[in-house]
Scaffold this motif. Structure first.
Motif, mmCIF file in Angstrom:
data_model
loop_
_atom_site.group_PDB
_atom_site.id
_atom_site.type_symbol
_atom_site.label_atom_id
_atom_site.label_comp_id
_atom_site.label_asym_id
_atom_site.label_seq_id
_atom_site.Cartn_x
_atom_site.Cartn_y
_atom_site.Cartn_z
ATOM 1 N N LEU A 7 0.845 -1.188 0.000
ATOM 2 C CA LEU A 7 0.000 0.000 0.000
ATOM 3 C C LEU A 7 0.880 1.238 0.000
ATOM 4 O O LEU A 7 2.079 1.168 0.262
ATOM 5 N N VAL A 8 0.285 2.353 -0.325
ATOM 6 C CA VAL A 8 0.992 3.634 -0.354
ATOM 7 C C VAL A 8 0.872 4.262 1.026
ATOM 8 O O VAL A 8 -0.239 4.440 1.531
ATOM 9 N N CYS A 9 2.008 4.581 1.640
ATOM 10 C CA CYS A 9 1.993 5.269 2.937
ATOM 11 C C CYS A 9 2.240 6.746 2.692
ATOM 12 O O CYS A 9 3.256 7.130 2.097
ATOM 13 N N LEU A 10 1.307 7.564 3.127
ATOM 14 C CA LEU A 10 1.382 9.013 2.935
ATOM 15 C C LEU A 10 1.541 9.690 4.292
ATOM 16 O O LEU A 10 0.727 9.492 5.185
ATOM 17 N N TRP A 11 2.577 10.481 4.428
ATOM 18 C CA TRP A 11 2.912 11.158 5.684
ATOM 19 C C TRP A 11 2.161 12.485 5.725
ATOM 20 O O TRP A 11 2.298 13.306 4.809
ATOM 21 N N TYR A 12 1.401 12.686 6.766
ATOM 22 C CA TYR A 12 0.676 13.946 6.963
ATOM 23 C C TYR A 12 1.172 14.603 8.242
ATOM 24 O O TYR A 12 1.694 13.948 9.142
ATOM 25 N N ASP A 13 0.960 15.899 8.321
ATOM 26 C CA ASP A 13 1.245 16.606 9.558
ATOM 27 C C ASP A 13 0.249 16.096 10.605
ATOM 28 O O ASP A 13 -0.754 15.458 10.286
ATOM 29 N N LYS A 14 0.506 16.383 11.836
ATOM 30 C CA LYS A 14 -0.296 15.876 12.960
ATOM 31 C C LYS A 14 -1.794 16.089 12.727
ATOM 32 O O LYS A 14 -2.233 17.176 12.387
ATOM 33 N N ASP A 15 -2.563 15.023 12.881
ATOM 34 C CA ASP A 15 -4.029 15.049 12.847
ATOM 35 C C ASP A 15 -4.640 15.424 11.496
ATOM 36 O O ASP A 15 -5.781 15.863 11.444
ATOM 37 N N GLN A 16 -3.927 15.243 10.383
ATOM 38 C CA GLN A 16 -4.479 15.613 9.078
ATOM 39 C C GLN A 16 -4.908 14.418 8.228
ATOM 40 O O GLN A 16 -5.676 14.580 7.293
ATOM 41 N N ALA A 17 -4.412 13.227 8.513
ATOM 42 C CA ALA A 17 -4.678 12.069 7.653
ATOM 43 C C ALA A 17 -6.171 11.759 7.550
ATOM 44 O O ALA A 17 -6.677 11.492 6.456
ATOM 45 N N GLY A 18 -6.885 11.803 8.652
ATOM 46 C CA GLY A 18 -8.312 11.496 8.625
ATOM 47 C C GLY A 18 -9.110 12.502 7.821
ATOM 48 O O GLY A 18 -9.965 12.130 7.016
ATOM 49 N N GLU A 19 -8.816 13.779 8.023
ATOM 50 C CA GLU A 19 -9.496 14.827 7.266
ATOM 51 C C GLU A 19 -9.221 14.668 5.775
ATOM 52 O O GLU A 19 -10.134 14.767 4.945
ATOM 53 N N ALA A 20 -7.974 14.422 5.423
ATOM 54 C CA ALA A 20 -7.612 14.246 4.015
ATOM 55 C C ALA A 20 -8.330 13.035 3.427
ATOM 56 O O ALA A 20 -8.923 13.117 2.344
ATOM 57 N N ALA A 21 -8.303 11.908 4.125
ATOM 58 C CA ALA A 21 -8.941 10.684 3.625
ATOM 59 C C ALA A 21 -10.443 10.885 3.429
ATOM 60 O O ALA A 21 -11.009 10.429 2.422
ATOM 61 N N ARG A 22 -11.089 11.551 4.354
ATOM 62 C CA ARG A 22 -12.537 11.815 4.220
ATOM 63 C C ARG A 22 -12.805 12.730 3.022
ATOM 64 O O ARG A 22 -13.789 12.535 2.287
ATOM 65 N N PHE A 23 -11.935 13.701 2.791
ATOM 66 C CA PHE A 23 -12.092 14.577 1.626
ATOM 67 C C PHE A 23 -11.949 13.768 0.334
ATOM 68 O O PHE A 23 -12.777 13.888 -0.570
ATOM 69 N N ASN A 67 -0.134 10.161 10.580
ATOM 70 C CA ASN A 67 -0.041 11.487 11.207
ATOM 71 C C ASN A 67 1.333 11.604 11.862
ATOM 72 O O ASN A 67 1.489 11.467 13.064
ATOM 73 N N GLY A 68 2.335 11.838 11.050
ATOM 74 C CA GLY A 68 3.716 11.809 11.506
ATOM 75 C C GLY A 68 4.284 13.126 11.966
ATOM 76 O O GLY A 68 5.374 13.161 12.514
ATOM 77 N N GLY A 69 3.591 14.231 11.717
ATOM 78 C CA GLY A 69 4.109 15.528 12.113
ATOM 79 C C GLY A 69 4.740 16.274 10.945
ATOM 80 O O GLY A 69 4.706 15.821 9.809
ATOM 81 N N PRO A 70 5.338 17.430 11.214
ATOM 82 C CA PRO A 70 5.817 18.319 10.158
ATOM 83 C C PRO A 70 7.192 17.978 9.576
ATOM 84 O O PRO A 70 7.668 18.668 8.686
ATOM 85 N N ASN A 71 7.811 16.903 10.030
ATOM 86 C CA ASN A 71 9.192 16.617 9.623
ATOM 87 C C ASN A 71 9.371 16.321 8.146
ATOM 88 O O ASN A 71 10.410 16.626 7.578
ATOM 89 N N PHE A 72 8.390 15.673 7.519
ATOM 90 C CA PHE A 72 8.535 15.245 6.133
ATOM 91 C C PHE A 72 7.341 15.698 5.294
ATOM 92 O O PHE A 72 6.409 14.928 5.059
#
Length: 165
Positions: A7-23, A67-72
């Motif tokens: 699967l494709v792992c996508l790094w998001y800033d803290k607490d953004q993955a769920g919002e992005a996925a729902r969008f 939700n990995g944070g702002p590092n990447f």
């Protein structure tokens, strides 16, 4: 639910993955949020119970939002290329991404508000590029002047190249 083998792992800033996925699920067919996983313990930048990962699909492609944070932050080195069949479909996806806090770029590329890059690409363009030669050159030249791809201008460029052949 079995995790896909790949699967494709996508790094998001803290607490953004769920919002992005729902969008994404609201915009693209065959796209859904499958599961949300909470952190089992405290971790660097987060606490036990925080949303850690989100399993979702984008047009059937399995993804994991972390939700990995702002590092990447996301870069253009990764993008989803979405094949569209006509201008209406191209406009719908482009406008959804750009109109929801995203940004236009060149040659059919845009970026969503979470930094993920998308190529909204009409099949008329990819088909012309696959033909090669003068057809590909004409379609490529037309594309170079566009942000969102204009299907009728691409078709006109291809028709002109065919007429000259």
């Amino acid at each position: 639910m079995a995790t896909p083998k790949n699967l494709v792992c996508l790094w998001y800033d803290k607490d953004q993955a769920g919002e992005a996925a729902r969008f994404y699920a609201s915009v693209f067919p065959n796209t859904e949020v499958k599961a949300v996983h909470k952190a089992p313990d405290d971790f660097p930048g987060g606490k036990k119970g925080d949303e850690l990962t989100v399993e979702f699909t984008v047009l059937g492609i399995p993804c994991l939002g972390l939700n990995g944070g702002p590092n990447f932050p996301q870069t253009e080195a990764f993008s989803f290329q979405i094949a569209t069949d006509d201008q209406e479909e191209t406009d719908r996806y482009w406008n959804a991404i750009v109109g929801n806090g995203g940004q236009e770029s060149a040659c059919g590329w845009c970026k969503d508000k979470w930094g993920l890059n998308w190529q909204i690409t009409p099949r008329v363009l990819t088909d012309a590029m696959a033909e090669g030669g003068a057809i590909a050159q004409a379609a490529f030249a037309a594309m170079m002047d566009m942000r969102k791809i204009d299907v009728s201008k691409t078709e006109a460029a291809v028709a002109g190249a065919r007429a000259d052949a």
